[in-house]
Motif scaffolding. Structure first.
Motif, PDB file in Angstrom:
ATOM      1  N   ASP A  20       0.702  -1.230   0.094  1.00  0.00           N
ATOM      2  CA  ASP A  20      -0.175   0.157  -0.073  1.00  0.00           C
ATOM      3  C   ASP A  20       0.760   1.356  -0.014  1.00  0.00           C
ATOM      4  OD1 ASP A  20       0.961  -0.013   2.745  1.00  0.00           O
ATOM      5  OD2 ASP A  20      -0.927  -0.176   3.558  1.00  0.00           O
ATOM      6  N   ALA A  22       1.680   3.220   2.462  1.00  0.00           N
ATOM      7  CA  ALA A  22       2.595   3.546   3.511  1.00  0.00           C
ATOM      8  C   ALA A  22       3.649   2.425   3.426  1.00  0.00           C
ATOM      9  CB  ALA A  22       1.755   3.086   4.814  1.00  0.00           C
ATOM     10  N   SER A  24       3.525  -1.082   3.661  1.00  0.00           N
ATOM     11  CA  SER A  24       3.305  -2.160   4.208  1.00  0.00           C
ATOM     12  C   SER A  24       2.355  -3.328   3.330  1.00  0.00           C
ATOM     13  CB  SER A  24       2.344  -1.987   5.474  1.00  0.00           C
ATOM     14  OG  SER A  24       1.142  -1.679   5.180  1.00  0.00           O
TER      15      SER A  24
END
Length: 86
Positions: A20, A22, A24
């Motif tokens: 994603d 971010a 992760s």
């Protein structure tokens, strides 16, 4: 194909196949999902070559642009494969 088949056994049972924003992992796959990247690249190359044959009659630059874009996709696919397999 030889590189992927020789390194697939060294991969863990589950690998992250999507990240994603971010950074992760949010999608997981088995070691056999690594084959999707070379197969996708081969299909894109085949489609680019066929399209460039038909386009070259009208616009030779566009045909060369398609082939160059296909080469760029190959480079990016190899970078992804190296990051996954090693």
């Amino acid at each position: 194909a030889a590189v992927v088949s020789s390194r697939t056994d060294a991969l863990p049972a589950w690998i992250a196949i999507h990240y994603d924003a971010a950074g992760s992992p949010d999608r997981w796959g088995t070691a056999s999902t690594v084959w999707r990247l070379p197969l996708l690249t081969a299909m894109l190359t085949l489609a680019s070559v066929v399209a460039s044959i038909f386009i070259s009659r009208r616009d030779p630059f566009a045909a060369r642009f398609l082939i160059a874009g296909s080469l760029l996709v190959h480079v990016l696919a190899w970078i992804g494969l190296i990051a996954i397999l090693w």
